[in-house]
Scaffold this active site. Structure first.
Site, PDB file in Angstrom:
ATOM      1  N   TYR A  17       7.249 -10.176   6.464  1.00  0.00           N
ATOM      2  CA  TYR A  17       7.346  -8.827   6.653  1.00  0.00           C
ATOM      3  C   TYR A  17       7.820  -8.327   7.983  1.00  0.00           C
ATOM      4  CZ  TYR A  17       3.771  -8.019   2.840  1.00  0.00           C
ATOM      5  OH  TYR A  17       2.954  -7.920   1.782  1.00  0.00           O
ATOM      6  N   ASP A  44       0.877  -1.284  -0.252  1.00  0.00           N
ATOM      7  CA  ASP A  44       0.153  -0.016  -0.028  1.00  0.00           C
ATOM      8  C   ASP A  44       0.955   1.227  -0.016  1.00  0.00           C
ATOM      9  OD1 ASP A  44      -2.453  -1.232  -0.008  1.00  0.00           O
ATOM     10  OD2 ASP A  44      -2.310  -1.574   2.413  1.00  0.00           O
TER      11      ASP A  44
END
Length: 245
Positions: free
Chosen positions: A111, A52
Protein backbone atom coordinates in the site's frame (compact mmCIF):
# COMPACT_ATOMS: atom_id res chain seq x y z
CA UNK A 1 -13.41 -24.31 -16.42
CA UNK A 2 -10.89 -21.59 -17.26
CA UNK A 3 -9.53 -19.39 -14.49
CA UNK A 4 -8.60 -15.81 -15.33
CA UNK A 5 -6.42 -13.52 -13.24
CA UNK A 6 -7.00 -9.80 -13.73
CA UNK A 7 -5.21 -6.73 -12.40
CA UNK A 8 -7.44 -3.77 -11.68
CA UNK A 9 -7.20 -0.07 -10.98
CA UNK A 10 -9.94 2.19 -9.70
CA UNK A 11 -10.76 5.51 -8.11
CA UNK A 12 -12.65 4.65 -4.95
CA UNK A 13 -14.15 8.09 -4.31
CA UNK A 14 -17.69 7.27 -5.44
CA UNK A 15 -17.59 3.55 -4.69
CA UNK A 16 -18.64 1.61 -1.59
CA UNK A 17 -15.38 -0.34 -1.57
CA UNK A 18 -14.41 -3.68 -3.07
CA UNK A 19 -17.01 -6.05 -1.63
CA UNK A 20 -20.49 -6.40 -3.11
CA UNK A 21 -23.13 -4.92 -0.78
CA UNK A 22 -26.86 -4.44 -1.16
CA UNK A 23 -28.02 -0.98 -2.19
CA UNK A 24 -24.61 0.49 -3.07
CA UNK A 25 -22.13 0.33 -5.94
CA UNK A 26 -18.99 -1.71 -5.28
CA UNK A 27 -15.99 -2.63 -7.42
CA UNK A 28 -16.85 -6.33 -7.20
CA UNK A 29 -20.40 -5.68 -8.43
CA UNK A 30 -19.25 -3.50 -11.34
CA UNK A 31 -16.77 -6.11 -12.56
CA UNK A 32 -19.06 -9.11 -12.08
CA UNK A 33 -21.80 -7.37 -14.05
CA UNK A 34 -19.34 -6.36 -16.77
CA UNK A 35 -18.15 -9.96 -17.12
CA UNK A 36 -21.75 -11.18 -17.36
CA UNK A 37 -22.56 -8.65 -20.09
CA UNK A 38 -19.88 -9.95 -22.46
CA UNK A 39 -19.71 -13.62 -21.45
CA UNK A 40 -23.28 -14.42 -20.48
CA UNK A 41 -21.98 -16.17 -17.37
CA UNK A 42 -22.65 -15.29 -13.74
CA UNK A 43 -19.29 -15.28 -11.96
CA UNK A 44 -18.02 -14.68 -8.46
CA UNK A 45 -14.96 -12.46 -8.40
CA UNK A 46 -12.37 -13.10 -5.69
CA UNK A 47 -10.12 -10.14 -4.86
CA UNK A 48 -6.69 -10.08 -3.23
CA UNK A 49 -7.84 -7.42 -0.77
CA UNK A 50 -11.07 -5.80 0.39
CA UNK A 51 -10.59 -2.06 0.09
CA UNK A 52 -12.98 0.24 1.97
CA UNK A 53 -15.18 2.95 0.51
CA UNK A 54 -13.06 5.80 -0.84
CA UNK A 55 -9.85 3.76 -1.06
CA UNK A 56 -8.16 3.59 -4.47
CA UNK A 57 -6.28 0.79 -6.22
CA UNK A 58 -3.51 0.61 -8.78
CA UNK A 59 -2.79 -3.11 -8.60
CA UNK A 60 -5.75 -4.95 -7.10
CA UNK A 61 -5.75 -8.56 -8.30
CA UNK A 62 -8.80 -10.79 -8.71
CA UNK A 63 -9.76 -14.07 -10.33
CA UNK A 64 -12.90 -15.60 -11.83
CA UNK A 65 -13.84 -18.75 -13.75
CA UNK A 66 -15.51 -19.08 -17.15
CA UNK A 67 -16.69 -22.23 -18.91
CA UNK A 68 -15.14 -21.12 -22.21
CA UNK A 69 -11.74 -19.89 -23.32
CA UNK A 70 -11.47 -16.24 -24.30
CA UNK A 71 -8.40 -14.28 -25.35
CA UNK A 72 -7.14 -12.20 -22.39
CA UNK A 73 -6.89 -9.00 -24.44
CA UNK A 74 -10.54 -9.37 -25.45
CA UNK A 75 -11.52 -9.77 -21.79
CA UNK A 76 -9.66 -6.56 -20.91
CA UNK A 77 -11.36 -4.64 -23.72
CA UNK A 78 -14.82 -5.95 -22.85
CA UNK A 79 -14.59 -5.33 -19.10
CA UNK A 80 -13.24 -1.82 -19.62
CA UNK A 81 -16.04 -1.00 -22.05
CA UNK A 82 -18.68 -1.70 -19.41
CA UNK A 83 -16.77 -0.61 -16.28
CA UNK A 84 -15.14 2.62 -17.41
CA UNK A 85 -18.09 4.91 -16.49
CA UNK A 86 -17.43 3.97 -12.86
CA UNK A 87 -13.69 4.80 -12.93
CA UNK A 88 -12.84 1.10 -12.77
CA UNK A 89 -10.49 -0.54 -15.25
CA UNK A 90 -8.53 -3.71 -15.93
CA UNK A 91 -4.98 -3.38 -17.26
CA UNK A 92 -3.85 -7.00 -17.27
CA UNK A 93 -5.48 -10.40 -17.77
CA UNK A 94 -3.96 -13.85 -17.99
CA UNK A 95 -4.95 -17.47 -17.67
CA UNK A 96 -4.13 -18.91 -14.27
CA UNK A 97 -3.88 -22.37 -12.77
CA UNK A 98 -7.05 -23.71 -11.18
CA UNK A 99 -5.05 -23.84 -7.94
CA UNK A 100 -4.48 -20.07 -8.04
CA UNK A 101 -6.53 -17.94 -5.64
CA UNK A 102 -6.25 -14.15 -5.71
CA UNK A 103 -6.56 -13.89 -1.94
CA UNK A 104 -5.15 -17.09 -0.48
CA UNK A 105 -2.21 -17.47 -2.89
CA UNK A 106 -0.90 -13.99 -2.10
CA UNK A 107 2.42 -13.72 -0.27
CA UNK A 108 2.66 -9.94 0.10
CA UNK A 109 0.47 -6.87 -0.23
CA UNK A 110 1.69 -3.32 -0.78
CA UNK A 111 0.00 0.00 0.00
CA UNK A 112 0.92 3.65 -0.41
CA UNK A 113 -0.62 6.43 1.63
CA UNK A 114 -0.40 9.98 0.21
CA UNK A 115 -0.34 13.17 2.28
CA UNK A 116 -0.29 16.67 0.79
CA UNK A 117 1.61 18.73 3.34
CA UNK A 118 1.32 22.44 2.60
CA UNK A 119 -0.66 25.43 3.92
CA UNK A 120 -3.30 25.29 1.17
CA UNK A 121 -5.20 22.31 -0.28
CA UNK A 122 -4.56 20.73 -3.67
CA UNK A 123 -7.48 20.88 -6.07
CA UNK A 124 -5.86 18.26 -8.32
CA UNK A 125 -5.54 15.83 -5.42
CA UNK A 126 -9.02 16.37 -4.00
CA UNK A 127 -10.23 12.98 -2.72
CA UNK A 128 -6.90 11.47 -3.76
CA UNK A 129 -4.73 12.42 -0.77
CA UNK A 130 -4.98 13.63 2.84
CA UNK A 131 -4.31 17.35 3.06
CA UNK A 132 -2.54 18.43 6.25
CA UNK A 133 -1.74 22.13 6.48
CA UNK A 134 0.68 22.08 9.42
CA UNK A 135 4.29 20.94 8.73
CA UNK A 136 5.05 17.31 9.56
CA UNK A 137 8.38 16.14 10.96
CA UNK A 138 9.10 13.25 8.61
CA UNK A 139 12.35 12.20 10.30
CA UNK A 140 10.58 11.75 13.64
CA UNK A 141 7.74 9.90 11.91
CA UNK A 142 10.25 7.49 10.38
CA UNK A 143 11.85 6.95 13.78
CA UNK A 144 8.43 6.08 15.21
CA UNK A 145 7.65 3.82 12.27
CA UNK A 146 10.65 1.63 13.10
CA UNK A 147 8.86 0.39 16.23
CA UNK A 148 6.13 -1.12 14.07
CA UNK A 149 8.32 -3.16 11.74
CA UNK A 150 8.31 -6.90 12.22
CA UNK A 151 5.86 -9.34 13.79
CA UNK A 152 3.57 -7.82 16.44
CA UNK A 153 0.12 -7.89 17.95
CA UNK A 154 -1.51 -4.98 16.09
CA UNK A 155 -4.70 -4.88 18.17
CA UNK A 156 -4.19 -1.14 18.78
CA UNK A 157 -4.30 -0.52 15.04
CA UNK A 158 -7.22 -2.73 14.01
CA UNK A 159 -10.81 -1.58 13.52
CA UNK A 160 -13.28 -2.55 16.22
CA UNK A 161 -15.24 -4.32 13.48
CA UNK A 162 -12.21 -6.29 12.24
CA UNK A 163 -13.12 -9.95 11.69
CA UNK A 164 -9.58 -11.33 11.46
CA UNK A 165 -9.07 -14.32 13.74
CA UNK A 166 -5.67 -13.09 14.92
CA UNK A 167 -4.24 -9.58 15.47
CA UNK A 168 -0.72 -10.88 14.85
CA UNK A 169 0.72 -9.45 11.62
CA UNK A 170 4.19 -8.97 10.18
CA UNK A 171 4.94 -5.52 8.78
CA UNK A 172 7.84 -5.95 6.35
CA UNK A 173 8.06 -2.36 5.11
CA UNK A 174 7.13 1.06 6.49
CA UNK A 175 9.03 3.82 4.74
CA UNK A 176 8.13 7.49 4.74
CA UNK A 177 9.43 9.69 1.93
CA UNK A 178 8.89 13.41 1.43
CA UNK A 179 8.87 14.68 -2.15
CA UNK A 180 8.40 18.45 -2.30
CA UNK A 181 4.96 19.06 -0.75
CA UNK A 182 3.92 15.41 -0.74
CA UNK A 183 4.65 12.74 1.86
CA UNK A 184 4.27 9.09 0.88
CA UNK A 185 4.11 6.19 3.30
CA UNK A 186 4.96 2.78 1.84
CA UNK A 187 3.61 -0.22 3.77
CA UNK A 188 4.01 -3.91 2.98
CA UNK A 189 2.95 -7.10 4.75
CA UNK A 190 1.71 -10.58 3.86
CA UNK A 191 -1.71 -9.36 5.04
CA UNK A 192 -3.26 -6.49 6.99
CA UNK A 193 -5.99 -6.05 9.57
CA UNK A 194 -9.07 -3.95 8.79
CA UNK A 195 -8.11 -0.25 8.95
CA UNK A 196 -4.58 -1.21 10.02
CA UNK A 197 -2.82 0.99 7.45
CA UNK A 198 -5.04 4.01 8.05
CA UNK A 199 -4.78 3.70 11.84
CA UNK A 200 -0.99 3.49 11.63
CA UNK A 201 -0.91 6.57 9.40
CA UNK A 202 -3.21 8.49 11.75
CA UNK A 203 -0.93 7.68 14.68
CA UNK A 204 2.26 8.59 12.82
CA UNK A 205 0.74 11.94 11.85
CA UNK A 206 0.38 12.74 15.57
CA UNK A 207 4.11 12.09 15.86
CA UNK A 208 4.77 14.28 12.83
CA UNK A 209 2.80 17.11 14.42
CA UNK A 210 4.86 16.70 17.62
CA UNK A 211 1.71 15.84 19.56
CA UNK A 212 3.37 12.53 20.40
CA UNK A 213 7.00 11.58 20.85
CA UNK A 214 8.29 8.86 18.53
CA UNK A 215 8.65 6.44 21.45
CA UNK A 216 4.91 6.65 22.19
CA UNK A 217 4.21 4.49 19.15
CA UNK A 218 5.88 1.62 20.98
CA UNK A 219 3.61 2.24 23.98
CA UNK A 220 0.55 2.28 21.72
CA UNK A 221 1.58 -1.03 20.15
CA UNK A 222 2.11 -2.64 23.55
CA UNK A 223 -1.23 -1.33 24.88
CA UNK A 224 -3.17 -3.65 22.54
CA UNK A 225 -6.06 -1.20 22.74
CA UNK A 226 -7.56 0.66 19.76
CA UNK A 227 -8.34 3.64 22.00
CA UNK A 228 -4.60 4.11 22.62
CA UNK A 229 -3.85 4.78 18.95
CA UNK A 230 -4.46 7.86 16.85
CA UNK A 231 -7.41 8.62 14.56
CA UNK A 232 -8.13 6.66 11.41
CA UNK A 233 -6.61 8.50 8.44
CA UNK A 234 -9.05 9.38 5.62
CA UNK A 235 -9.68 6.70 3.01
CA UNK A 236 -8.90 9.12 0.18
CA UNK A 237 -5.14 8.95 0.68
CA UNK A 238 -4.84 5.16 0.55
CA UNK A 239 -3.83 3.18 -2.55
CA UNK A 240 -3.64 -0.60 -2.89
CA UNK A 241 -0.68 -0.77 -5.25
CA UNK A 242 0.45 -4.38 -5.63
CA UNK A 243 -0.06 -8.01 -4.65
CA UNK A 244 2.75 -10.52 -4.89
CA UNK A 245 2.41 -14.28 -5.38
Amino acid sequence: MYRYKITIEYLGTNLAGWQRQAGVISVQQILEEAIYKFSGEQVILFGSGRTDAGVHAIGQVAHFDLSKHLEPHKIITAINYFARPYAVGVWNCELASNNFHARFSATSRHYIYRIINRPYPSVIDLNRAWWISSPLDVLTMQKAAAYLLGKHDFTSFRASSCQSKSPIKTLTELNIIKEDEEIKLYLSAPSFLHHMVRNIVGSLVLVGKNVWQAEQIKDVLEAKDRKAAGPTAPASGLYFVKTEY
